[in-house]
Design an enzyme around this catalytic site. Structure first.
Site: not given
Ligand SMILES: NC(=O)c1ccc[n+]([C@@H]2O[C@H](COP(=O)([O-])OP(=O)(O)OC[C@H]3O[C@@H](n4cnc5c(N)ncnc54)[C@H](OP(=O)(O)O)[C@@H]3O)[C@@H](O)[C@H]2O)c1
Length: 311
Positions: A226, A274
């Site tokens: 994001r 995006h």
């Molecule tokens: N550009 C695009 O097309 C697209 C598509 C899909 C998603 N996205 C974005 O990608 C993001 C990540 O997706 P995801 O499925 O991998 O999310 P996720 O499964 O919720 O994983 C989030 C990761 O970030 C870590 N995290 C969150 N808050 C943190 C903090 N304050 N300090 C340190 N680490 C933190 C979490 O740690 P823990 O594992 O310890 O909880 C986890 O490893 C989504 O939230 C979305 O915004 C973008």
């Protein structure tokens, strides 16, 4: 008689594909694509991406909202949602697409392709001696459903990979870091930084002037999560000064990026609109259906979002 209906809303996803994919999993589900909603009291489930303000206020019996993607930040900031269960999607298609985007962006820098793109525009043959991938240090900020597999794939390709997350991780070939000190080590110790952190109150503006300055001079930055996780003004200043040499950005504070925005002028920024990853209905419908079955039984849905944590 009340029917068990699901309302679908998305400006970008295909309702026909979702209707067909869900019909295979839940033949009795009454699928209603907005604006053909019928009696709103029939609606128990919502499958949505970026619904307009006030969208949810119509549905008094809503039990489960599933976001058509992984990022739930916009959903959690709304004031028209009564306390319902939230889930996000995480299907193999979405994971594979994100991994392909990260591998592309990292490899483009690792193999100096951005330099050859510029040389071609100048009509020049420019040789840069390739480096072994093991010499190239890459860090993933966020090792979740998307960041974890991307990190593991980069490690399997031979890159030296570190990752930063809230809780420690065991991923083959990936050094796991946590906490503020871990973040600073990861930023300072890696040449290519890839951001896959969710946007939460804690991560908003996390990468500001101080954090970007920790990155080694000439570092490359990739953001596919994001835009607002990064202070865009600070990033632009670092890209102008060359402190950060290159960026690949798929996400922005304002999307679409407005005409005249500095990112358009910077030759060292690659902009994609995006689409690093999307949900694939035929692969994700099984999880949507399973979440509905679980909620009907009073169980939590798959990939449940914790509104308190913000992801
Ligand atoms: N550009 C695009 O097309 C697209 C598509 C899909 C998603 N996205 C974005 O990608 C993001 C990540 O997706 P995801 O499925 O991998 O999310 P996720 O499964 O919720 O994983 C989030 C990761 O970030 C870590 N995290 C969150 N808050 C943190 C903090 N304050 N300090 C340190 N680490 C933190 C979490 O740690 P823990 O594992 O310890 O909880 C986890 O490893 C989504 O939230 C979305 O915004 C973008």
């Amino acid at each position: 008689m009340s029917r068990d209906a699901l309302v679908f809303y998305s400006p970008v996803d295909d309702p026909v594909a979702w209707r067909e994919a869900l019909a295979k999993e839940l033949p009795d589900l009454d699928f209603r694509a907005d604006p053909e909603v019928g009696d709103p009291a029939d609606v128990y489930y919502a499958l949505v991406w970026a619904p307009p303000d006030g969208f949810f206020g119509r549905f008094p019996n809503l039990q489960l909202v599933t976001i058509l993607g992984a990022g739930v930040d916009a959903l959690l900031r709304r004031d028209d949602l009564v306390p319902v269960k939230f889930s996000r999607l995480s299907d193999p298609g979405m994971v594979a697409l994100m991994t392909s985007y990260v591998v592309f962006a990292v490899t483009r820098y690792a193999r100096d392709i951005h330099i050859f793109e510029r040389a071609k525009r100048r009509g020049e043959w420019e040789y840069v001696h390739p480096r072994a991938l093991s010499e190239i240090k890459v860090a993933l900020l966020g090792l979740g459903e998307l960041g974890g597999p991307a990190a593991q794939t980069l490690a399997a390709m031979g890159f030296t990979v570190a990752g930063w997350s809230r809780s420690p991780k065991t991923i083959p070939g990936v050094t796991s870091e946590t906490g503020r000190a871990g973040l600073e080590r990861v930023l300072a110790g890696n040449e290519i930084i890839v951001c896959l952190l969710p946007l939460t109150p804690e991560s908003r503006g996390l990468l500001g002037t101080h954090e970007l300055a920790l990155m080694p001079k000439g570092a490359k930055f990739v953001n596919a999560s994001r835009g607002a996780v990064v202070d865009e003004g600070a990033l632009i200043a670092a890209l102008r000064s060359g402190a950060i040499a290159e960026a690949t950005l798929d996400v922005f504070e304002t999307e679409p990026v407005p005409p005249g925005h500095p990112f358009w002028e910077l030759d060292n920024v690659l902009i994609t609109p995006h689409l690093a990853s999307i949900t694939v209905p035929s692969l994700a419908a099984r999880d949507v259906a399973e979440s509905i079955r679980r909620v009907k039984l009073g169980l939590p849905p798959l990939h449940e979002v914790d509104p308190g944590r913000g992801y």
